[in-house]
Each structure stands twice: as C-alpha cells, then as structure tokens.
Scaffold this active site. Structure first.
Site, short mmCIF file in Angstrom:
data_model
loop_
_atom_site.label_atom_id
_atom_site.label_comp_id
_atom_site.label_asym_id
_atom_site.label_seq_id
_atom_site.Cartn_x
_atom_site.Cartn_y
_atom_site.Cartn_z
N LEU A 97 -73.93 7.81 -22.79
CA LEU A 97 -72.82 7.83 -23.75
C LEU A 97 -72.59 9.24 -24.29
O LEU A 97 -71.50 9.60 -24.71
CB LEU A 97 -73.18 6.88 -24.90
N HIS A 98 -73.64 10.07 -24.27
CA HIS A 98 -73.54 11.40 -24.89
C HIS A 98 -73.23 12.51 -23.89
O HIS A 98 -73.19 13.66 -24.26
CB HIS A 98 -74.85 11.70 -25.61
N ASP A 115 -83.33 11.55 -25.65
CA ASP A 115 -82.37 10.44 -25.72
C ASP A 115 -81.36 10.61 -24.58
O ASP A 115 -80.38 11.34 -24.70
CB ASP A 115 -81.65 10.43 -27.08
N TRP A 116 -81.62 9.93 -23.49
CA TRP A 116 -80.86 10.15 -22.26
C TRP A 116 -79.64 9.26 -22.14
O TRP A 116 -79.04 9.15 -21.08
CB TRP A 116 -81.77 9.91 -21.04
N GLY A 154 -76.22 10.52 -33.11
CA GLY A 154 -76.29 10.43 -34.57
C GLY A 154 -77.50 11.21 -35.08
O GLY A 154 -77.43 11.90 -36.10
N ILE A 204 -69.91 11.29 -27.15
CA ILE A 204 -70.11 11.58 -28.57
C ILE A 204 -71.48 12.22 -28.80
O ILE A 204 -72.38 12.10 -27.96
CB ILE A 204 -69.98 10.31 -29.44
#
Ligand code: NAI
Length: 736
Positions: free
Chosen positions: A514-515, A510-511, A533, A530
């Site tokens: 945002l993370h 999951d690139w 999830g 963040i």
C-alpha cells in the site's frame, strides 16, 4: 413547509418530450421556472416516420401556461443539434433527460439486425450522443444533472424484449461511469426505471392500469434528482404509481475455491457452490474499489492461510460471537528483535532525521559519541509480530489481514534503547473491543533485554467491518489518548516529507505494498501510495524531542497517538505542541490539505531532574523489586529444602498504573531454586498479576491473598492451589 424546488435560470433538455413521460417532465420543469427544450422526432412507437407536431404541441402548452420552451425535431442520434438548440435559445445547458424511446419487441430468435440496431441507436447511442454534446458545457460551469431512462425489462429481463433489455441496461452502465467521472465537477447522473401509462405500454398494461399509472407520478423523482440541492449520484430507482424505490447490488460473501500454489479446478467451484450462492449476510459493494478490495483480501487470505477457506471469506473479518474466548489473553509465540546501528540509522532517516539538523547526527552517524536509536524505534522492535501474519493465528477470531487499519499507538520506554540489541518480545492480545463498525484489537508487546523490560507497545488495530457482534465497547486496558489544550500551540515544527519517504521508511520492516505500489494503492481506494502512519508518528515524536528535550533520548518516557487521516509522500507535516508539565500534547497536520493526521496525541517526558511525567513505572521505583531481591538472597541460604517442599515455578506480573511494569520468576522447582527478573525461562505453574501496591500489602500481611483474588485485585492463572505453598514462602522469608 419546505421551500418549493425551483429551476429558475436552469436550461433543461428533455428528449422524446412530445408525449408520455417526456411531456410530463417538460411541463413540470417549465412550471418550476426552467427554460425547456422539447425534443421529439415525432415518429411512431416503432421508430418509423417523423414530424414536428408532437414537440410543437408541448411547447405551446408550456407557453400557454407562461413557461419558456422551444422545440427541436431532431432524432437523438443527432445529439449535437439538440444541445445547440438549447445554447442558441437559452445560452446554456444544465439538465439532460434522456427519455426518447421506441420498441421493436420480438422473441429472441426473430429479432432482425435492424430490430437490434435501431433500439440500440435510439436508446443507448442516442443517450450517449446527446449527453456527450452537453458534457463539456456542464464541466465548464461545474454543474450538470443527467437522467438515463432504463427499464425493469433490462433489470430483470422480459420475454420478447432482448434488444430493448440489453440497451436499457447498457444505459445503467453508462450512467454508473458518468457518475464517477462527473462527480468532481458537480455533474450527477442517475438512472430511473419508470412504469407509466403511455403509447409504449398501451399494448402491455391493462386499460385501468394504463390510466392509473400517470406519468405525473414519475416526474417528481426526475425533478428532485435534477435539482441543484440533490446530492444523489449514480443511483438507480424504480418508480411508478407514486412509489419510488432505490436499487443496489448485493454480493454473497462467496467462497475461495483455490489453494495457495495449486491450480483452481471446476470441482472446487462445485464443492463451494452453496456458499458461493448463499446470500446470508451478503455485502453491498458500492464502488469498483469496494468490489476490487474484496479481491485483494482474497489474495492476502490465500497467501496467509495457504488453504481453501472452509469458512466464509466474508471480505471482512468475522469475529466469534463467544466473547472472544481464546482470543483475549492469547500470547503470540515469543520472538526476538535483533538490530544493529544500521537498522537504527535507517529508521531515523525514514522518519526524517537529517544532516540538515546538526543535533540529528547522533541518530544517523554511528560514530557520534552519543549515538542512539530514536526512542520511537521501539515500535519497530515490536512490529515484527504483526508483519508475519501472526494476527491470523489468534484463536476465536478470523482476521482478514487486508482489512486492518492502524488506529492508535502507545509506546513506553523503561530505559533508552541500546544502540544495538537482541530483544526478546512477548505479544499478547490485551483486549478486544466492539466499536460497531469494526473491532479493535489491543495488542500489547513487551520487549526485554535479558530480564529487563526495555519497552512496551500497545497497538490498537481496527478490523474494518468486523464489529457489531455484541462485544464490549471500552476497556481499562486501553491506553487513552488526551485532548489537546484549547489555547494556541506553544511550539510548531514543520517538515516536508520526501517523495521517497515511504520507500525509505518501509526498509524498517513494514513491507505493505500500500505504501509503494500504485496499483495496490488504487485498489485500496487511494490516488497513490500513502505514507506509513508510523512514519508520521516518528516525524512528530522527533519534533517533540527536538523542541522540548533537546534531543535527549533519556528524557523520553512515552507517546500516545491516534491516526486520523492518511498522508501522501511529499506532503508537509506540521506538528503543533503544547507543554503541560512534563506532558507535551501534540497534533500533526497535513499542511497541503489542512487535515489533522495525528490527533489527541502526547509525549510524556522525564523531567530534566529525572522525575517521570506520569505515574512512574520504572522498575527501580517498584517497591516489589526489593522484596523479590530479598527473597532471592534468602533462597540462596535455604536451597534444596524449599525447592523440594514447593516444587513449582511462579511467575509474577507486577503492574503500575494499569501497565505491567515488571515480571519476576520465583523458581522453586529446578536445581536449588532461584529468583530472577523476567518471565519464567521454562513454563510457570502459576502466574500472578497484581499491582506493586497490592503486592506489598500481601507481603506485609495487610491484604489477604484469597480476598484479593476474589475481589479481582489479584489475578492468578495456572495451578492456583500451589499458591498456598507460596504464601508460606512469602510470609516466612520475605519478612521485611
Ligand atoms: P412514449 O412513446 O410516449 O414517448 C417516447 C417519445 O420518444 C415519443 O414521443 C417519441 O416520438 C420519442 N422518440 C422516439 N424516438 C426518438 C428519437 N430517435 N429522437 C427523438 N425522440 C424520439 O413512451 P414513454 O412510455 O413515455 O417512454 C419514455 C421512456 O421511458 C422511453 O425511453 C421508454 O423506453 C421508457 N420506459 C417507459 C416505461 C413505461 O412504463 N412507460 C417503462 C420502462 C421504460
């Protein structure tokens, strides 16, 4: 009647309070208990001269009525002195009303430097200096209310007032930023654009109107905005004659006038001009984050589509209002998820498996005798259909990739995940729900090893802002979450995520920046990047497996979670668990904030005796399995004859408890025909969907397939007429 709004104990500084609107504010605040500093330079309306009588008269008037007031005769350009008067007389400063003002009206070409400068010095710089002098006192006491006085001529423009308009709208910009900076200390800043009869308007307004538009019809708004109970911050209000209206920005949906990897041209701007200026369905951004996030969406849309948007770029997803025909049931192109021990280990580390916990070794050391991927690695297998922008390809639905939130997740395993593998995945849009504030896409992803269904995922994806198009609100396809029991938890596990948790987790595929990217996160409205999830999800599932299944992956059956709040890397997760039979209810808390970050969740375990917690959907438990196997055996004996007669491929989706539990293909078209588990290798002529129980009833002749079809118990797609021939085969050859 509501309690009167009082200002006892509050100290209010009103600039330019010697007459007009300022005087009305000063009297009103004093009447309601405030101690008031009445400031006025006492010059004329062009800013010439000075005197003390204007302020003194108002102070006397207040005192006569029993109120508390002192005068100050400084210009607002000496901001500190005004605040000092408040502190010296009353010991504090709670409210600043920036009201002092003059006019130097001239048509634009005749405005002198002096006309320009003095207007800016009194209105804009004066408000800045007075407010800055009060600011730190307000911060310390964690309370402050500030009013900026703008004007309709700033908002709309007015002939002969270029200098004044510019300064007045400058005050709105000042107020907007003070509202942002002050809010954490309970300092609110609002702006008014008043209309009232005063010496400033005596040459502008006709006589009758001048008398009718009393300053007392403006002051109640100012008092309310400055009361401690008023939450309003950063607002802009037009007010006069007893009427008050709020203003806000409106922005057209706009158009993208650029193609991926192409220069942007003025011709493209011209071609899109109508759309750029079309206020239909306009958005109303409230914050700079909302405004900027529009740009993030544009970038992702250009990158995803690689073409000029001929449709609107609504900055939210737009849905076809046609009941999503074409979208529901849409199948993504099948894809393969290939992984080795490396990916399985990387995932386990990403969700906090650690050498600290000896029983975790089997998830992070390929040399362990019982090495296995964590069961929740099943989401990684399925997620790649989302990562490549595949959602943008769903027909009849315009999905803006930057406006998607991961709402819920369901994962069910039919057997433990192999230690490495190449799984064929099929993703289908199971349903679309309209929640008003957004749409929910239910995306079902089935992963097969050869013909065996290994795992099933349901992603609930929330398309922010795309709802309200009249779609249905619920679906029987949705995997429901379950409320947690009301008693204290049976077990609690806490785990502190590392600062690098998201940096590590994203290596599992999951690139989303945002993370990891602080700039991107801030544009999306977060203080910093963040955690995923699904990373929190992995932590929690690990906790359940640890506490209730001794880390035995074969006992994991299914998990359902709802994501409710974000987590920052480095924060501590606390999983609270309740055992109810083979179902472990849980919720996950962020210990630093106390927020519940995963709500109403559960893990279903297979009991140690091997019985699944919920309705078993293991293929081995399907009665239809025996029928298909039997048909396969018999077909071998019948061979070519039947193939010639039927000449069709039939695919079966056998459901259990509402889920597809197995797929079978009866190929009576190719070679001498065959029956096998899994979807058709080529394409099927007809696909049947029915429950395991109904399938048995049909085969046993207890349920008429036609009736089942018309009552909805049996669904058929493709060439339905061919099913006639199939009925013969079932009747003649199943015979069980
Ligand atoms: P006003 O002329 O009756 O009141 C302004 C007061 O500010 C005067 O008493 C004046 O002596 C004082 N003042 C001027 N320069 C000063 C300085 N450097 N330091 C301290 N005090 C100073 O006018 P009015 O109508 O009551 O205006 C109040 C505010 O409302 C002004 O900022 C004006 O621009 C604004 N406004 C008024 C409108 C109306 O319809 N009356 C329309 C739009 C805005």
């Amino acid at each position: 009647m509501a309690a009167p709004l009082r200002f006892d104990g509050r100290v209010v500084l009103v600039t330019g309070a010697g007459g007009g609107l300022g005087r009305a504010y000063a009297l009103a605040f004093a009447e309601r208990g405030a101690s008031v500093v009445v400031n006025d330079l006492g010059g004329d309306m062009k800013g010439v001269g000075k005197g003390s009588s204007a302020a003194d008269k108002v102070v006397e008037e207040i005192r006569r009525k029993g109120g508390k007031a002192v005068a100050n005769y400084d210009s607002v350009e000496a901001g500190e002195k005004l605040v000092k008067t408040a502190l010296d007389a009353f010991g504090r400063i709670d409210v600043v009303i920036n009201n002092a003002g003059i006019l130097r009206d001239r048509s634009f070409s005749r405005i002198s430097d002096e006309d320009w400068d003095i207007i800016h010095r009194v209105h804009l710089r004066g408000s800045f200096l007075v407010t800055r002098a009060a600011w730190d006192h307000m911060k310390k006491q964690k309370f402050g209310r500030i009013i900026m006085t703008s004007s309709a001529s700033g908002i709309y423009g007015n002939f002969g007032q270029a200098n004044y308009s510019a300064a007045k709208l400058g005050l709105l910009g000042l107020s907007n930023t003070l509202a942002v900076e002050g809010s954490k200390n309970n300092i609110h800043c609002n702006t008014i654009a008043p209309t009232a009869g005063s010496r400033l308007t005596q040459n502008i307004l006709p006589g009758d109107l001048l008398d009718a538009l009393k300053p007392e019809y403006v002051s109640p708004l100012v008092l309310w905005l400055c009361h401690e109970s008023c939450e309003e911050n950063g607002g802009l209000f037009e007010v006069g004659a007893g009427w008050i209206g709020k203003l806000r920005w409106e922005r057209t949906l706009g158009a993208i006038a650029r193609q991926k990897n192409q220069p942007m041209t003025p011709e493209a701007v011209k071609a899109n001009w109508m759309k750029i200026c079309d206020f239909d369905d306009a958005s109303k951004p409230k914050t700079i984050q909302e405004s900027m996030s529009g740009l993030v969406e544009v970038l992702s849309e250009i990158n995803a589509n690689g073409r000029v948007s001929t449709n609107n770029t609504s900055h939210t997803a737009t849905a076809a209002t046609s009941g999503f025909t074409g979208a529901i049931g849409y199948k993504f192109p099948p894809f393969f998820a290939t992984y080795s021990e490396l990916e399985a280990i990387m995932y386990a580390l990403g969700v906090g498996a650690s050498v600290k916990e000896p029983k975790d070794l089997k998830f992070i050391y390929e040399g362990s005798s019982d090495f296995s991927p964590l069961p929740t690695f099943g989401v990684i297998i399925a997620q790649s259909c989302l990562m490549g922008g595949g959602l943008a390809e769903i027909p009849g639905l315009s999905v803006n990739l930057a406006k998607i939130l991961h709402g819920e997740q369901y994962l069910e395993l039919y057997k433990p995940l192999p230690r490495s593998g190449k799984l064929k995945c099929e993703a289908v849009v199971a349903d679309i729900l309209d929640k008003g504030s957004g749409l929910v896409i239910l995306l079902d992803v089935y992963a097969y090893s050869d013909k065996d269904l290994v795992c099933y995922n349901q992603f609930s994806l929330f398309l922010v802002g795309a709802g309200g198009v009249g779609g249905k609100r619920t679906s029987d396809k949705a995997k429901a979450s379950a409320a947690i029991p009301s008693r204290p938890p049976d077990a609690v596990v806490t785990d502190t995520t590392s600062l690098n948790q998201a940096a590590l987790y994203r290596l599992s595929g999951d690139w989303n920046p945002l993370h990891i990217d602080p700039n991107f996160a801030s544009m999306a409205g977060f203080d910093k990047p963040i955690l995923h999830g699904l990373c929190t999800f992995g932590f929690s599932a690990r906790h359940v497996l640890q506490r209730f299944a001794d880390n035995d992956v074969s006992r994991f059956k299914a998990i359902k979670v709802r994501f409710s709040k974000p987590v920052y890397p480095g924060q501590t997760l606390q999983t609270e668990m309740w055992k109810e039979g083979n179902r472990i209810h849980f919720q996950t808390k962020n210990l630093e904030t106390g927020d519940i970050v995963i709500a109403n969740a559960y893990v279903d375990l297979v009991s140690s005796s091997g019985t699944a917690a919920q309705a078993p959907t293991e293929d081995g438990k399907l009665q239809s399995t025996f029928i298909f196997e039997e048909i396969g055996r018999r077909l071998k004996n019948m061979g070519l004859d039947v193939v010639k007669k039927v000449n069709a491929v039939f695919e079966w989706h056998i459901t259990k408890g509402g889920n597809t539990a197995a797929k079978w293909t009866i190929d009576l078209k190719n070679g001498s025909g065959k029956v096998y588990r899994g979807p058709a290798e080529g394409s099927a002529d007809t696909t049947f969907i029915l429950s395991d129980e109904d399938f048995m009833e049909v085969v046993l002749g207890k349920l008429d397939p036609q009736k089942a079809f018309f009552s909805g118990r049996l669904k058929a797609k493709g060439n339905i007429m061919l099913s006639q021939k199939l009925q013969l085969i079932l009747k003649d050859h199943a015979k069980l």
